[in-house]
Write an enzyme that holds these catalytic residues in place. Structure first.
Site, PDB file in Angstrom:
ATOM      1  CB  ILE A 239      -1.140   0.016   1.263  1.00 29.56           C
ATOM      2  CG1 ILE A 239      -0.286  -0.127   2.465  1.00 29.56           C
ATOM      3  CG2 ILE A 239      -2.088  -1.007   1.125  1.00 29.56           C
ATOM      4  CD1 ILE A 239      -1.189  -0.196   3.780  1.00 29.56           C
ATOM      5  CG  ASP A 240       0.029   4.173  -2.867  1.00 30.40           C
ATOM      6  OD1 ASP A 240       0.526   3.378  -3.410  1.00 30.40           O
ATOM      7  OD2 ASP A 240      -0.971   4.905  -3.227  1.00 30.40           O
ATOM      8  CE  LYS A 241       7.684   7.906   2.819  1.00 26.98           C
ATOM      9  NZ  LYS A 241       8.813   8.778   2.724  1.00 26.98           N
TER      10      LYS A 241
ATOM     11  CB  THR B 126      -2.296   4.655   1.454  1.00 25.38           C
ATOM     12  OG1 THR B 126      -2.472   5.354   0.365  1.00 25.38           O
ATOM     13  CG2 THR B 126      -3.665   3.672   2.070  1.00 25.38           C
TER      14      THR B 126
ATOM     15  NE  ARG C  71      -2.851   8.400  -4.255  1.00 22.97           N
ATOM     16  CZ  ARG C  71      -1.550   8.640  -4.075  1.00 22.97           C
ATOM     17  NH1 ARG C  71      -0.604   7.579  -3.938  1.00 22.97           N
ATOM     18  NH2 ARG C  71      -1.048   9.830  -4.417  1.00 22.97           N
TER      19      ARG C  71
END
Length: 335
Positions: A154-156, A158, A260
């Site tokens: 998962i994104d940094k 998020t 996103r």
């Protein structure tokens, strides 16, 4: 994935970083771009060239190269080689919120601001560094020495639930579940405005943006199939024209920045998203964001459910909204 993206192969080369300019002569043109460039750069493997193209680091005569399998035309190819990261991340004593752990796997509630694995710009302080200290030698190595145990990302910026494998059997089993889309992944997003339909499915292939190679976009060709199911749980502000909304997104696939990109494509980007925000929210919403102290995209991996790859037990984990998003939601409710 989103942000919840399964891992892709990485090259093992440790070539020095910088810029390579490769002149492809007419007599060398015509073959696959990745093969032609690898042949002209013997120190670089074909898979490494493919990875650089996928990252938007290759251009020809100033135009981005987007398809590694396309035919190489004559011209000057520019390859940007990023600085190498350490082959073996070091264990670091970083506190973790552990939701579940047994001898096979571990489930973490990841805070925003923590990268999942080392990469240029985030060489330390990652989830991998923390897991190496927490799990020690038990951590699975299938993900490669730079990403041991990591099955998905998962994104940094998020926050939310992520699972890592501690054994090879668990790693293989979890990877198979993600590949088969047999994972329950629910994200909560606070968005600018709201999608026009209260619920629906957003479907569009995601690939590198031709306008900005650091961003992803829904593309006409060359992208990867991506599907997001969403439901608007609450709207904030006038019902006829909401200023913001709380949207639940269930991933059918897990592509880089998927939620996103998909929410932005229907005119409801995540609040605070620096890449896909596409315009400022209403003044009252901006004030709420500032008061809440939100400094990242308002996206949280709230639910992760799956069948244990070794024991067969049905597992489901939930994470409440972190303080910045919870405070922002409370302020939005007062609009």
């Amino acid at each position: 994935m989103a942000t919840d993206a399964p891992l892709e192969a990485e090259a093992d080369e440790e070539e020095s970083f910088g810029v390579r300019i490769v002149a492809v002569r007419p007599e060398d043109a015509g073959g696959r771009i990745d093969k032609v460039l690898a042949d002209l750069l013997p120190e670089m493997s074909r898979s490494r060239v493919q990875a650089l193209i996928a990252e938007g680091r290759v251009s020809r005569d100033g135009a981005p190269v987007t398809d590694a399998s396309g035919k190489a035309g004559p011209g000057d190819y520019r390859l940007e080689i990023p600085p190498p990261v350490a082959a073996e991340p070091a264990p670091e004593a970083i506190p973790l919120t552990v939701l579940f752990e047994d001898e096979y796997l571990i489930v973490i509630d990841k805070p925003s601001g923590m990268a999942v694995h080392p990469a240029p710009g985030s060489e330390t302080g990652t989830l991998v560094n923390a897991l190496l200290r927490h799990c020690g030698a038990s951590l699975s190595g299938i993900g490669g020495v730079a990403r041991p145990g990591i099955v998905h990302r998962i994104d940094k910026d998020t926050s939310g639930v992520i699972v890592a494998a501690k054994t090879d059997a668990a790693h293989q089993g979890l990877s198979a579940l993600f590949a088969a889309h047999d994972i329950d992944r629910l994200y909560i997003a606070l968005t600018r405005g709201a999608p026009r339909a209260p619920k629906g499915t957003i479907e569009g292939p995601i690939g590198r943006s031709s306008a900005d190679r650091k961003k992803m976009a829904i593309v006409k060709s060359g992208g990867r199939h991506a599907v997001t199911h969403y439901a608007v749980e609450r709207v904030f502000g006038p019902a006829a024209k909401p200023l913001a909304a709380r949207v639940a997104c269930r991933l059918e696939t897990g592509r880089t920045h998927q939620i996103r990109v998909h929410l932005a494509s229907v005119g409801a980007p995540c609040l605070g998203d620096p890449a896909y925000g596409s315009g400022p929210p209403a003044e009252k919403v901006r004030a709420a964001i500032a008061e809440a102290g939100l400094k990242r995209q308002a996206l949280h991996a709230a639910v992760l459910g799956f069948r244990h790859p070794v024991t067969g037990e049905t597992l489901r984990f939930e994470s409440p909204l972190p303080p910045d998003m919870a405070k922002l939601q409370g302020l939005l409710e007062a609009l």
